[in-house]
Every structure is written in structure tokens, then in C-alpha cells.
Design a protein around this motif. Structure first.
Motif, short mmCIF file in Angstrom:
data_model
loop_
_atom_site.label_atom_id
_atom_site.label_comp_id
_atom_site.label_asym_id
_atom_site.label_seq_id
_atom_site.Cartn_x
_atom_site.Cartn_y
_atom_site.Cartn_z
N LEU A 110 110.69 30.17 46.97
CA LEU A 110 109.78 30.91 48.11
C LEU A 110 109.46 30.02 49.12
O LEU A 110 109.46 30.22 50.19
N ARG A 111 109.05 28.73 48.55
CA ARG A 111 108.40 27.69 49.73
C ARG A 111 109.54 27.42 50.59
O ARG A 111 109.59 27.09 51.87
N GLN A 112 110.92 27.25 50.19
CA GLN A 112 111.98 26.56 51.09
C GLN A 112 112.42 28.05 51.92
O GLN A 112 112.72 27.80 53.01
N SER A 153 102.30 35.55 50.60
CA SER A 153 101.18 34.45 50.54
C SER A 153 101.58 33.22 50.57
O SER A 153 100.68 32.46 51.45
N VAL A 154 102.91 32.87 50.55
CA VAL A 154 103.35 31.45 50.84
C VAL A 154 103.32 31.28 52.44
O VAL A 154 102.82 30.51 53.10
N LEU A 155 103.78 32.53 53.14
CA LEU A 155 103.73 32.28 54.53
C LEU A 155 102.27 32.32 55.22
O LEU A 155 102.02 31.43 56.18
N SER A 156 101.40 32.99 54.45
CA SER A 156 100.10 33.09 55.05
C SER A 156 99.44 31.59 54.65
O SER A 156 98.78 31.13 55.76
N GLY A 157 99.78 31.05 53.70
CA GLY A 157 99.12 29.55 53.50
C GLY A 157 99.85 28.65 54.29
O GLY A 157 99.26 27.55 54.52
#
Length: 458
Positions: A203-205, A374-378
Motif C-alpha cells: 500500500l505504501r508503494q 490512511s496511508v495517503l493521509s499520512g
């Protein structure tokens, strides 16, 4: 104006799209001639074993004919000249046992092996009765090559490098249209079992990919034209094309989301009325498309003023290749990629959806979708996160308009899901109740009456 006409003797009615193209008997068939009284090929839903046998035979004939057109020597010489390293191309013959490693639904891949250990793939398009006209296939080759060139030259998104391409034409010495590209190591993400840490890593990638695409806006909606001309041309999605006297008719490019969506819906309505689409449930499909055109499209496009962004249009997970540590080594199969609205481009990929929940009509986000947002918000990408959180409108719209699968149960679920996502449902209203009201609303509509008089209404 139909894409294909029925090939039954003496019939000139439009052929049904997708289902009407039978590779077993090599025919284009209209609604009438698809019926059991005329069309006697086995149905995979009724007799899967017999269908599989007949399909394998048809595929052998198809692929043998295609591979016989490939000039192996010319391909080998072209690749060696481009890289200035000697190479070999294996003898081409169709092997059903290895088909899944070299062939997808629309393309076949020929390995080009260089003496220093590097391998390229020659990607060629399959050609059978289900294929679109050659002019459209050639445009797809150029658009896919253009998309790869754009991504590799302007972003850090991992994609195979392309080295050469050519359309299918008499002047092409290889004999078929092709794209020569790097072969990437890795396995499809959709075939992997991920634990929590693996999923977070992916998901981070994936967030990196979304952020990179967001940095390259476009001013029009459509597909990239050509590797030497990275401007936006017409939309190439199969359900949007027509043919007129052998000439390809395309939609777009579009300068506004309203124009894009309105034109697409009107075209789908034409296909329904012509008997080319939604032939299992034409009245239901007509009511849904008319309602979306009249009552929904304005609210969907109100905030879609542009710019527009590139989207992979077949994001089911097999387009992402990962290594054993779940690092993304490449994103492939950009064949149908196009620019589109921000809300559609950055909704969660279908791979992240809970398929059973989604197709039942629920708009509840999956755990993976929530984690991705959530990853994108972070990463301080609030806008992208909102696209994921609100992605059900884009998902439902894509499956409502032109999403003819032959499954009559899916359209009501997607449509009621779309209304729910837009907060347009009346309390406790069922599909049957909505349908009854829509029939009354459009009872004087000429298109609806034509469908009813034609015997489509049950």
C-alpha cells in the motif's frame, strides 16, 4: 453504424457485442440468431466440459494462424539491431499447457533471448472473431506504447521499458503489430497471500504511484495517441467505439467531465436500442441509463472541472508484479489506460475491494481501502485520500454505464449502490419499487416503448 453485423445468412442486424461474437463457430450473431433455435454451440454455463473442448480447438486454430504470420527472422534481426547484441527467438508453436505463462485474454508474448542473459518480450495482439476492428487494435498498440513512454520518461513508476513498436500493416516486416519491451521478473500481486506487513508495504508503494500520477495533470479526457505524440486522443474503451462503412468511429477527446460522461451514456443508450448491448435485460438497462443521464450526471460532474489524470483501467491486481519481498517491480498491461476525472483516477483499485461485499450492492469500504486512504493521509495527500474514501461513486458508475456482463443481477445491485453512494435512495426503497416508478416516469418515452414493442419487456 454497428460495430459488426450478424453473419447468419441473409441477416444484416447488428451483432450483439461481446456475447454475440462466438469463437467456437466463428460468427457474429444478433439477438435473434443467438437464440437456441439458431445457435447450437455449447454454453459454458450449461456444459462447461464440452465448451472447454471446443474452445481449446478454436484457440489452437486461432493461435496457429497468428504465429504463422510472425516473421521470426525479421523479429530476431530487429531486436539484435536495436540492442546491438545477438539474440534468439524460439520456434513458434502453440502449446495449450504453457498458455497462461505467455498469453492473456488479448495478447500473446514471444520471448526474445539475448546471449548476455537479457530477455525482451514481443507483445502481439490475438486475433479472432471477438477482436475489435484492426484499425482499433492498431490504435491500442500505439496508445499503450505511448502510455509506457510517458510513464517511463516522466515518472518513477516502475514499468517495462519499450524498445520498439509497429502497427499491423503490409509495410511491417515482422508481419504483425507488436510492442518490444523488457521482460520483468516478479509474480502478479493478485496471486499472492499477504500478511499485515506485506500488505502495508504494498500500500505504501501504491501510494507512491498515485502521488506520481497526480503530479502529471492533463487538460482532456481520452487515451494517449502515439509514442511520438503524447497528447490525448479519443477514448478507446471497447464499449465506446463504432464502425461506419469500415471506418472507425470514436468518442472524444473531451474537455469536460460532463461532456465525457453525457456522451458515453448516450452512446450506451444507442447500443441498447440497436440490440448490441444489455440484450438480456434491455428495459432495465435503458431505465438505468436514462435515469443516470437525466437525474444523476449533473451531481456527479458538478465538482469534476479538471484537470484530468492517467488511470490504469484494468486494476484487478494481476497488473502489479512483485518480488518475494513484495516490492513492486513493475506495473504492466496499460493497454486501456486513459485520462479521466480525479475522482475516478484515484478511487481505490478494484484489487483492494471486498468483491463479495461490493457485488452484493454494499458500499462499505474494505479494510484494505481504509488502510490505503490512511496511508495517503499520512503522506499529507488529503485529496487523494478523499478520492479513496469516496470512491464508490466512481466504482458504481463505471459498472452501471456500459458494464454489460450478461449477469442480470449485477446491474440492479450496482445501480442501487450508486444511488446509495449519492444519497439518492428513498428510505427502504427496493430495486423493484424504483423500477416500477421509472416505468411510469418514462412510459411515454419513445425508446422505452420501442423496446417494449419489440418484445423485450417481460
Amino acid at each position: 453504424m454497428s460495430l459488426f453485423n450478424c453473419t447468419a445468412p441473409g441477416c444484416q442486424q447488428p451483432s450483439v457485442r461481446r456475447k454475440g461474437s462466438c469463437c467456437l463457430c466463428n460468427s457474429h450473431l444478433c439477438v435473434k440468431h443467438l437464440g437456441q433455435d439458431f445457435h447450437h454451440c455449447p454454453d459454458w454455463q450449461v456444459n462447461e466440459q464440452e465448451f472447454d473442448i471446443k474452445y481449446a480447438q478454436a484457440e489452437f486454430v486461432e493461435m496457429t494462424a497468428l504465429l504463422s504470420r510472425v516473421n521470426v527472422r525479421a523479429l530476431r534481426d530487429r531486436a539484435a539491431a536495436l540492442r546491438k547484441v545477438d539474440c534468439t527467438v524460439p520456434e513458434l508453436s502453440y502449446d495449450h499447457g504453457s498458455r497462461f505463462s505467455i498469453m492473456g485474454g488479448m495478447n500473446y508474448h514471444i520471448p526474445v533471448n539475448f546471449v548476455d542473459g537479457v530477455t525482451w518480450l514481443c507483445r502481439i495482439r490475438r486475433r479472432n472473431i471477438t477482436s475489435t476492428p484492426l484499425a482499433h487494435q492498431n490504435r491500442l498498440i500505439l496508445s499503450e506504447a505511448a502510455t509506457y513512454r510517458f510513464l517511463s520518461s516522466r515518472t518513477q513508476i516502475p514499468v517495462p521499458e519499450i524498445h520498439d513498436w509497429a502497427i499491423d500493416s503490409p509495410s511491417n516486416p515482422i508481419g504483425v503489430g507488436y510492442i518490444l519491451m523488457d521482460k520483468l521478473a516478479g509474480k502478479p500481486l493478485s496471486a499472492c497471500d499477504l500478511n499485515n506487513e506485506d500488505r502495508k508495504r504494498v500500500l505504501r508503494q501504491l501510494a507512491d504511484v498515485y502521488i506520481a500520477l497526480k503530479q502529471h495533470p492533463f487538460q482532456e479526457i481520452g487515451c494517449l495517441l502515439d509514442p511520438d505524440d503524447l497528447s490525448v486522443g479519443p477514448v478507446l474503451e471497447e464499449s465506446t467505439i463504432d464502425a461506419d462503412g469500415g471506418n472507425l468511429c470514436l468518442l472524444g477527446p473531451f474537455k469536460s467531465a460532463l461532456e465525457y460522461r453525457t456522451t458515453s451514456i448516450k452512446h450506451q443508450i444507442e447500443l441498447i436500442l440497436r440490440g448490441e448491448s444489455y440484450t438480456e435485460n434491455p428495459v432495465d438497462a435503458y431505465l438505468v441509463h436514462r435515469f443516470i443521464l437525466d437525474d444523476v450526471i449533473g451531481s456527479i460532474t458538478r465538482n469534476e472541472k479538471g484537470p484530468f489524470f492517467l488511470k490504469h483501467m484494468d486494476d484487478k491486481g494481476d497488473h502489479i508484479l512483485v518480488d518475494n519481498d513484495f516490492h513492486i517491480v513493475g506495473i504492466i498491461d496499460w493497454e486501456w489506460a486513459q485520462t479521466t476525472t480525479e475522482s475516478e483516477a484515484f478511487a481505490a483499485p478494484l484489487y483492494l475491494l471486498d468483491v463479495n461485499l461490493y457485488y452484493s450492492g454494499s458500499n462499505e469500504l474494505s479494510r484494505e481501502e481504509v488502510e490505503f486512504a490512511s496511508v495517503l493521509s499520512g503522506r499529507n495527500e488529503t485529496g487523494l485520500a478523499e478520492c479513496v474514501y469516496g470512491g464508490r461513486v466512481a466504482h458504481r458508475f463505471a459498472h452501471c454505464v456500459g458494464g454489460d456482463t450478461g449477469d442480470t443481477e449485477s446491474l440492479p445491485n450496482h445501480f442501487m449502490g450508486l444511488r446509495s453512494a449519492l444519497r439518492r435512495n428513498k428510505p427502504h426503497e427496493t430495486w423493484e419499487q424504483w423500477r416500477e416508478g421509472a416505468l411510469l416516469k418514462y412510459k411515454k418515452d419513445e425508446g422505452l416503448q420501442n423496446l417494449i414493442q419489440r418484445g423485450s419487456y417481460e
